[in-house]
Design a protein around this motif. Structure first.
Motif, PDB file in Angstrom:
ATOM      1  N   TYR A 184       0.868  -1.180   0.000  1.00 41.32           N
ATOM      2  CA  TYR A 184       0.000   0.000   0.000  1.00 41.32           C
ATOM      3  C   TYR A 184       0.906   1.231   0.000  1.00 41.32           C
ATOM      4  O   TYR A 184       1.766   1.370   0.869  1.00 41.32           O
ATOM      5  CB  TYR A 184      -0.906  -0.009   1.233  1.00 41.32           C
ATOM      6  CG  TYR A 184      -1.745   1.246   1.399  1.00 41.32           C
ATOM      7  CD1 TYR A 184      -2.413   1.807   0.311  1.00 41.32           C
ATOM      8  CD2 TYR A 184      -1.884   1.857   2.642  1.00 41.32           C
ATOM      9  CE1 TYR A 184      -3.180   2.960   0.459  1.00 41.32           C
ATOM     10  CE2 TYR A 184      -2.657   3.006   2.802  1.00 41.32           C
ATOM     11  CZ  TYR A 184      -3.301   3.550   1.696  1.00 41.32           C
ATOM     12  OH  TYR A 184      -4.051   4.690   1.842  1.00 41.32           O
ATOM     13  N   THR A 185       0.737   2.087  -1.009  1.00 40.36           N
ATOM     14  CA  THR A 185       1.537   3.311  -1.067  1.00 40.36           C
ATOM     15  C   THR A 185       0.869   4.342  -0.170  1.00 40.36           C
ATOM     16  O   THR A 185      -0.301   4.671  -0.350  1.00 40.36           O
ATOM     17  CB  THR A 185       1.599   3.851  -2.504  1.00 40.36           C
ATOM     18  OG1 THR A 185       0.274   4.068  -2.973  1.00 40.36           O
ATOM     19  CG2 THR A 185       2.304   2.874  -3.420  1.00 40.36           C
ATOM     20  N   THR A 186       1.602   4.810   0.821  1.00 40.03           N
ATOM     21  CA  THR A 186       1.032   5.737   1.802  1.00 40.03           C
ATOM     22  C   THR A 186       2.121   6.578   2.446  1.00 40.03           C
ATOM     23  O   THR A 186       3.221   6.062   2.691  1.00 40.03           O
ATOM     24  CB  THR A 186       0.264   4.968   2.908  1.00 40.03           C
ATOM     25  OG1 THR A 186       0.046   5.837   4.025  1.00 40.03           O
ATOM     26  CG2 THR A 186       1.036   3.750   3.389  1.00 40.03           C
TER      27      THR A 186
ATOM     28  N   GLN B  24       2.344   7.186   5.286  1.00 37.10           N
ATOM     29  CA  GLN B  24       2.593   6.623   6.618  1.00 37.10           C
ATOM     30  C   GLN B  24       3.509   5.414   6.599  1.00 37.10           C
ATOM     31  O   GLN B  24       3.789   4.816   7.637  1.00 37.10           O
ATOM     32  CB  GLN B  24       1.254   6.239   7.265  1.00 37.10           C
ATOM     33  CG  GLN B  24       0.351   7.437   7.451  1.00 37.10           C
ATOM     34  CD  GLN B  24      -1.039   7.043   7.915  1.00 37.10           C
ATOM     35  OE1 GLN B  24      -1.199   6.039   8.605  1.00 37.10           O
ATOM     36  NE2 GLN B  24      -2.036   7.810   7.542  1.00 37.10           N
TER      37      GLN B  24
ATOM     38  N   GLY C 162      -4.047   4.433  -3.016  1.00 37.69           N
ATOM     39  CA  GLY C 162      -5.127   5.134  -2.335  1.00 37.69           C
ATOM     40  C   GLY C 162      -5.501   6.425  -3.045  1.00 37.69           C
ATOM     41  O   GLY C 162      -4.811   6.872  -3.966  1.00 37.69           O
TER      42      GLY C 162
ATOM     43  N   TYR D 250      -8.252  10.232  -2.251  1.00 38.17           N
ATOM     44  CA  TYR D 250      -8.992  11.018  -1.245  1.00 38.17           C
ATOM     45  C   TYR D 250      -8.188  11.050   0.052  1.00 38.17           C
ATOM     46  O   TYR D 250      -6.983  11.297   0.023  1.00 38.17           O
ATOM     47  CB  TYR D 250     -10.410  10.457  -1.028  1.00 38.17           C
ATOM     48  CG  TYR D 250     -11.091  10.027  -2.301  1.00 38.17           C
ATOM     49  CD1 TYR D 250     -11.360  10.980  -3.293  1.00 38.17           C
ATOM     50  CD2 TYR D 250     -11.433   8.704  -2.545  1.00 38.17           C
ATOM     51  CE1 TYR D 250     -11.976  10.594  -4.493  1.00 38.17           C
ATOM     52  CE2 TYR D 250     -12.048   8.321  -3.724  1.00 38.17           C
ATOM     53  CZ  TYR D 250     -12.305   9.265  -4.697  1.00 38.17           C
ATOM     54  OH  TYR D 250     -12.892   8.889  -5.855  1.00 38.17           O
ATOM     55  N   GLU D 251      -8.820  10.704   1.179  1.00 34.19           N
ATOM     56  CA  GLU D 251      -8.091  10.698   2.454  1.00 34.19           C
ATOM     57  C   GLU D 251      -7.405   9.365   2.733  1.00 34.19           C
ATOM     58  O   GLU D 251      -6.711   9.210   3.739  1.00 34.19           O
ATOM     59  CB  GLU D 251      -9.041  11.040   3.609  1.00 34.19           C
ATOM     60  CG  GLU D 251      -9.317  12.527   3.750  1.00 34.19           C
ATOM     61  CD  GLU D 251      -8.036  13.364   3.740  1.00 34.19           C
ATOM     62  OE1 GLU D 251      -7.153  13.095   4.562  1.00 34.19           O
ATOM     63  OE2 GLU D 251      -7.933  14.271   2.908  1.00 34.19           O
TER      64      GLU D 251
ATOM     65  N   ILE E 228       6.915   7.274  -0.625  1.00 34.96           N
ATOM     66  CA  ILE E 228       8.049   7.674  -1.472  1.00 34.96           C
ATOM     67  C   ILE E 228       8.699   8.960  -0.962  1.00 34.96           C
ATOM     68  O   ILE E 228       9.606   9.485  -1.598  1.00 34.96           O
ATOM     69  CB  ILE E 228       7.696   7.787  -2.974  1.00 34.96           C
ATOM     70  CG1 ILE E 228       6.626   8.836  -3.232  1.00 34.96           C
ATOM     71  CG2 ILE E 228       7.281   6.442  -3.534  1.00 34.96           C
ATOM     72  CD1 ILE E 228       6.599   9.292  -4.696  1.00 34.96           C
ATOM     73  N   GLY E 229       8.262   9.451   0.170  1.00 33.00           N
ATOM     74  CA  GLY E 229       8.927  10.630   0.724  1.00 33.00           C
ATOM     75  C   GLY E 229       7.979  11.413   1.606  1.00 33.00           C
ATOM     76  O   GLY E 229       6.765  11.182   1.596  1.00 33.00           O
TER      77      GLY E 229
ATOM     78  N   TYR F 137       6.011  13.925   1.899  1.00 30.88           N
ATOM     79  CA  TYR F 137       5.116  14.917   1.320  1.00 30.88           C
ATOM     80  C   TYR F 137       3.837  14.163   0.970  1.00 30.88           C
ATOM     81  O   TYR F 137       3.854  12.928   0.924  1.00 30.88           O
ATOM     82  CB  TYR F 137       5.718  15.573   0.065  1.00 30.88           C
ATOM     83  CG  TYR F 137       6.472  14.610  -0.807  1.00 30.88           C
ATOM     84  CD1 TYR F 137       7.848  14.486  -0.718  1.00 30.88           C
ATOM     85  CD2 TYR F 137       5.786  13.783  -1.697  1.00 30.88           C
ATOM     86  CE1 TYR F 137       8.552  13.576  -1.499  1.00 30.88           C
ATOM     87  CE2 TYR F 137       6.471  12.880  -2.481  1.00 30.88           C
ATOM     88  CZ  TYR F 137       7.852  12.780  -2.376  1.00 30.88           C
ATOM     89  OH  TYR F 137       8.531  11.871  -3.144  1.00 30.88           O
TER      90      TYR F 137
ATOM     91  N   LEU G 191       0.681  13.418  -1.642  1.00 31.69           N
ATOM     92  CA  LEU G 191       0.185  13.516  -3.020  1.00 31.69           C
ATOM     93  C   LEU G 191      -1.316  13.248  -3.026  1.00 31.69           C
ATOM     94  O   LEU G 191      -1.882  12.859  -2.015  1.00 31.69           O
ATOM     95  CB  LEU G 191       0.906  12.474  -3.880  1.00 31.69           C
ATOM     96  CG  LEU G 191       2.429  12.587  -3.900  1.00 31.69           C
ATOM     97  CD1 LEU G 191       3.061  11.305  -4.426  1.00 31.69           C
ATOM     98  CD2 LEU G 191       2.848  13.770  -4.744  1.00 31.69           C
TER      99      LEU G 191
ATOM    100  N   GLY H 197      -2.760  10.937  -4.880  1.00 32.57           N
ATOM    101  CA  GLY H 197      -3.077   9.534  -5.096  1.00 32.57           C
ATOM    102  C   GLY H 197      -1.838   8.660  -5.086  1.00 32.57           C
ATOM    103  O   GLY H 197      -0.712   9.154  -5.167  1.00 32.57           O
TER     104      GLY H 197
HETATM  105  N1  SAH Z   1      -4.809  11.200   4.732  1.00 25.58           N
HETATM  106  C1  SAH Z   1      -3.590  10.525   4.360  1.00 25.58           C
HETATM  107  C2  SAH Z   1      -3.052  11.043   3.028  1.00 25.58           C
HETATM  108  C3  SAH Z   1      -3.921  10.677   1.865  1.00 25.58           C
HETATM  109  S1  SAH Z   1      -3.197  11.072   0.355  1.00 25.58           S
HETATM  110  C4  SAH Z   1      -2.536  10.759   5.441  1.00 25.58           C
HETATM  111  O1  SAH Z   1      -2.567  11.783   6.080  1.00 25.58           O
HETATM  112  O2  SAH Z   1      -1.672   9.889   5.607  1.00 25.58           O
HETATM  113  C5  SAH Z   1      -4.084  10.058  -0.749  1.00 25.58           C
HETATM  114  C6  SAH Z   1      -3.368   8.822  -1.237  1.00 25.58           C
HETATM  115  O3  SAH Z   1      -2.207   9.206  -1.958  1.00 25.58           O
HETATM  116  C7  SAH Z   1      -2.881   7.887  -0.158  1.00 25.58           C
HETATM  117  O4  SAH Z   1      -3.865   6.961   0.182  1.00 25.58           O
HETATM  118  C8  SAH Z   1      -1.683   7.230  -0.791  1.00 25.58           C
HETATM  119  O5  SAH Z   1      -2.032   6.064  -1.526  1.00 25.58           O
HETATM  120  C9  SAH Z   1      -1.166   8.266  -1.765  1.00 25.58           C
HETATM  121  N2  SAH Z   1       0.017   9.018  -1.289  1.00 25.58           N
HETATM  122  C10 SAH Z   1       0.070  10.332  -0.973  1.00 25.58           C
HETATM  123  N3  SAH Z   1       1.303  10.708  -0.614  1.00 25.58           N
HETATM  124  C11 SAH Z   1       2.085   9.616  -0.698  1.00 25.58           C
HETATM  125  C12 SAH Z   1       3.477   9.361  -0.444  1.00 25.58           C
HETATM  126  N4  SAH Z   1       4.305  10.298  -0.016  1.00 25.58           N
HETATM  127  N5  SAH Z   1       3.941   8.122  -0.659  1.00 25.58           N
HETATM  128  C13 SAH Z   1       3.109   7.132  -1.064  1.00 25.58           C
HETATM  129  N6  SAH Z   1       1.795   7.298  -1.314  1.00 25.58           N
HETATM  130  C14 SAH Z   1       1.278   8.518  -1.136  1.00 25.58           C
END
Ligand code: SAH
Length: 248
Positions: A94-96, A98, A121, A123-124, A141-142, A144, A146, A148
């Motif tokens: 899962y790309t996130t 977090q 992912g 939206y939120e 990936i860092g 910041y 994005l 999606g």
């Molecule tokens: N509410 C979340 C951010 C959602 S951003 C939070 O605060 O953690 C929407 C989607 O973009 C996420 O579900 C994720 O799949 C992707 N995304 C955003 N930034 C990303 C990053 N730096 N690395 C990987 N995926 C990212």
């Protein structure tokens, strides 16, 4: 390497992977890519996949059901190809923001897999319960945020792909690159020997292999020390300089 991507924007993934070296590798069957449109798996009659978050707060969340059913489709696709014998579960990334931050070392680890599944992912984000159920790795990936997960999935797949044997023409180049030994790469030059009054460093024309290597290492160290001091310090810890003992 077989990539499977669960996404709300399959066309973005398809386009992103259909360029240059990666496209050639797919044509040759070294890589394959299948996208799964999460919206096609929702049971909601208006094809919605998102809803409000419990507890309030801005923004929408992707629901568990469409993601889980998309994942089931990925699993049947993998079983179709590999047979049901092993029952092995693929890694699901899962790309996130977090997740743990993506590095060359993680790319190397993931490049050993045969099947990799990505969940993008929007939206939120996505309902936590389905993440608990299917995700094995959370990768960012860092630091910041994005809109999606598609661009992150493309970044990660790109970095992994070039480590898969046969994808790059020259296996050597993946070995000497930035990060492969913990240092940034040295500067490189191609023809002509002189351009706008700037000459290619003499040592590179000398044909003296050991001197070339020495020069490259020096340049790598210089560059790394300047722009990435933390990488430089780690490298020096792992490769302490050999100090010759003075004769008494
Ligand atoms: N509410 C979340 C951010 C959602 S951003 C939070 O605060 O953690 C929407 C989607 O973009 C996420 O579900 C994720 O799949 C992707 N995304 C955003 N930034 C990303 C990053 N730096 N690395 C990987 N995926 C990212």
């Amino acid at each position: 390497m077989h990539f499977h991507v669960m996404t709300l924007f399959p066309e973005l993934i398809d386009k992103g992977m259909h360029t240059g070296v990666l496209y050639r590798a797919m044509e040759q069957g070294i890589l394959s890519l299948e996208t799964y449109h999460i919206r096609e798996y929702t049971v909601e009659k208006h094809k919605r996949v998102d809803d409000y978050t419990y507890g309030g707060g801005a923004g929408m969340l992707i629901q568990a059901q469409p993601v889980y059913d998309t994942y089931q489709a990925v699993l049947s696709r993998i079983r179709e190809r590999e047979g049901d014998a092993s029952g092995k579960k693929p890694r699901v990334i899962y790309t996130t923001p977090q997740g743990r931050v993506f590095t060359q070392a993680i790319a190397e680890e993931l490049a050993k897999e045969e099947e990799l599944v990505f969940l993008c992912g929007h939206y939120e984000g996505i309902d936590e319960r389905v993440l608990e159920e299917i995700v094995t790795d959370e990768i960012s990936i860092g630091d910041y945020v994005l809109t999606g997960g598609e661009l992150p999935a493309l970044v990660i797949m790109d970095a992994i792909s070039r480590l898969v044997p046969g994808v790059l023409n020259n296996d050597e180049s993946a070995m000497t690159e930035s990060f492969s030994d913990g240092l940034l790469e040295y500067p490189q030059y191609t023809r002509p020997e002189e351009w706008m009054g700037k000459k290619v460093p003499e040592v590179l024309l000398s044909g003296h292999h050991a001197n070339v290597e020495k020069w490259r290492l020096e340049k790598s160290l210089e560059k790394t020390r300047k722009v990435r001091p933390e990488l430089y310090d780690r490298y020096m810890e792992l490769h302490p300089p050999v100090v010759k003992k003075k004769k008494k």
